[in-house]
Design a protein around this motif. Structure first.
Motif, mmCIF file in Angstrom:
data_model
loop_
_atom_site.group_PDB
_atom_site.id
_atom_site.type_symbol
_atom_site.label_atom_id
_atom_site.label_comp_id
_atom_site.label_asym_id
_atom_site.label_seq_id
_atom_site.Cartn_x
_atom_site.Cartn_y
_atom_site.Cartn_z
ATOM 1 N N ARG A 306 32.253 47.296 38.134
ATOM 2 C CA ARG A 306 33.457 46.628 37.599
ATOM 3 C C ARG A 306 33.633 46.916 36.105
ATOM 4 N NH1 ARG A 306 35.342 42.588 40.941
ATOM 5 N NH2 ARG A 306 37.321 43.047 39.885
ATOM 6 N N GLU A 308 35.314 49.048 34.234
ATOM 7 C CA GLU A 308 36.648 49.199 33.659
ATOM 8 C C GLU A 308 37.466 47.913 33.770
ATOM 9 O OE1 GLU A 308 37.658 51.887 31.744
ATOM 10 O OE2 GLU A 308 35.480 52.070 31.970
ATOM 11 N N ASP A 309 37.240 47.133 34.815
ATOM 12 C CA ASP A 309 37.905 45.831 34.919
ATOM 13 C C ASP A 309 37.454 44.920 33.774
ATOM 14 O OD1 ASP A 309 39.209 46.580 37.272
ATOM 15 O OD2 ASP A 309 37.566 45.871 38.533
ATOM 16 N N SER A 312 38.963 46.085 30.509
ATOM 17 C CA SER A 312 40.400 45.820 30.466
ATOM 18 C C SER A 312 40.695 44.364 30.122
ATOM 19 C CB SER A 312 41.039 46.181 31.809
ATOM 20 O OG SER A 312 42.413 45.885 31.808
ATOM 21 N N LEU A 361 36.496 37.538 37.309
ATOM 22 C CA LEU A 361 36.262 38.587 38.301
ATOM 23 C C LEU A 361 35.432 38.102 39.493
ATOM 24 C CD1 LEU A 361 35.573 41.598 35.901
ATOM 25 C CD2 LEU A 361 37.609 41.234 37.326
#
Length: 379
Positions: A306, A308-309, A312, A361
């Motif tokens: 995860r 890049e999540d 971001s 997340l």
């Protein structure tokens, strides 16, 4: 909110207000007596930071330019060189050697794993004809958050007798105790946008007498990157070409700030921030790429699908920049920088926002575990 962006990456790093003010001063003539005095002060303080009596040369380049200059001024086409590769930057130095026609031998390790010092010993001891001319090492490999055992590798280089050691200290200089004279390091390169706490644009090279002897027989063509020109100018507190005057103002101020903090305190601060970041990551159930005993004090690499999540949300919601992975690790890791003008508060804030991001997340962890672990490590 405007102007709240926070850099938690391994470079460029945040810049102190006093340095920003110095950068904004009106330029002066770079051949003036006043600027010569600034160069003299800078040169003395660079020697202090590098823990060396060697000349430390300032070039109008990035860290990559400093490393290239550190190779083409002391080596020749066809020279046999060993290059340690366990990340993006070690691979870059090997590519540069190949571009310049050197016989380049890579000693590799998986990204995140420190280089095996015994492989260097074996290669160097087997070279009875003294054909190896240099060993190129990335001290702090920021692409993977790993610190290589430069001290041990250099002992094997010194036992060889002929080879130079050429060091990428771009993210270890000013963040980790690197006693250049005590370790007898030949060529050490670094860059301004890291531990120096100023913007990109300056590269630095420490050169000892053994390296200068090799300079006399080097056969690579060079002009702007000819370190002999910089050495002659340095002796007159001058520069061979037009320097970035305002960056030099910033460098002067940054070095003064570093002197007030003191080397031992600078190194202790970076180690404390490293330990806090790693403790928090473990408490949050995240996987660290590099082992504890080889952790870079510049950046912590964390493995997750995860990545890049996380980056971001941290950027868009909290205006905190984290670094991503490079090459085959792109999208597989994120990196938290704790280099240069970074404080305990910066790390605690980053960990707190990281926890909120992980909650968003759906990551499972004990509430406030990361913040508690980081706080305990900062005591």
């Amino acid at each position: 909110m405007e102007d709240k962006h926070i850099l938690m990456i391994p470079g460029p790093t945040p810049v102190p207000e006093k340095v920003l003010s110095a950068l904004g001063k009106h330029p002066i003539g770079h051949r003036s007596g006043d600027f010569s005095k600034i160069i003299s002060e800078i040169n003395q303080n660079l020697q202090w930071l590098h823990q060396t009596k060697n000349e430390v040369l300032s070039l109008n380049v990035s860290g990559t330019g400093a490393m290239e200059a550190g190779m083409i001024n002391f080596l020749s086409p066809g020279d046999r060189v060993l290059v340690g590769v366990n990340g993006k930057f070690g691979d870059r130095w090997a590519q540069i050697c190949e571009v310049f026609g050197m016989q380049t031998e890579r000693i590799t390790a998986e990204w995140g794993i420190p280089l095996d010092t015994e492989e260097f010993r074996t290669k160097l001891e087997a070279d009875t004809n003294k054909e190896i001319k240099a060993v190129v090492i990335t001290h702090s490999e920021t692409s993977a958050g790993v610190l290589n055992d430069l001290e041990t590798i250099n002992k094997y280089v010194k036992a060889h007798g002929k080879a130079l050691i050429i060091v990428d200290a771009v993210t270890s200089l000013g963040a980790y105790n690197l006693p250049i004279d005590e370790w007898d390091l030949d060529v050490v390169a670094s860059g301004s946008q890291k531990g120096y706490m100023i913007p990109p644009g300056l590269g630095f090279i420490s050169v000892n007498d053994k390296a200068w002897q090799a300079y006399e027989t080097s056969k690579f063509p060079r002009f702007y990157m000819d370190l002999g020109k910089y050495k002659k100018a340095n002796a007159k507190n001058s520069t061979p070409f037009t320097p970035p005057i305002n960056l030099m103002f910033g460098l002067q101020t940054a070095l003064q700030i570093m002197q007030r903090e003191g080397l031992e305190n600078i190194f202790a601060r970076h180690l404390r921030l490293t330990n806090a970041t790693r403790a928090a990551a473990k408490a949050l159930g995240l996987d660290l790429l590099a082992p504890d005993d080889a952790a870079s004090t510049a950046v912590t690499a964390i493995a997750t699908d995860r990545a890049e999540d996380i980056r971001s949300i941290m950027r868009q919601k909290y205006d905190i920049a984290l670094a991503g992975g490079q090459d085959h690790l792109k999208g597989k890791i994120f990196r938290i920088g704790h280099l240069g003008f970074i404080s305990d508060r910066d790390v605690m804030m980053t960990i707190s926002c990281l926890e909120a991001t992980l909650l968003e997340l759906g990551h499972d962890f004990d509430a406030k575990a990361g913040v508690k672990a980081a706080a305990a490590a900062l005591v």
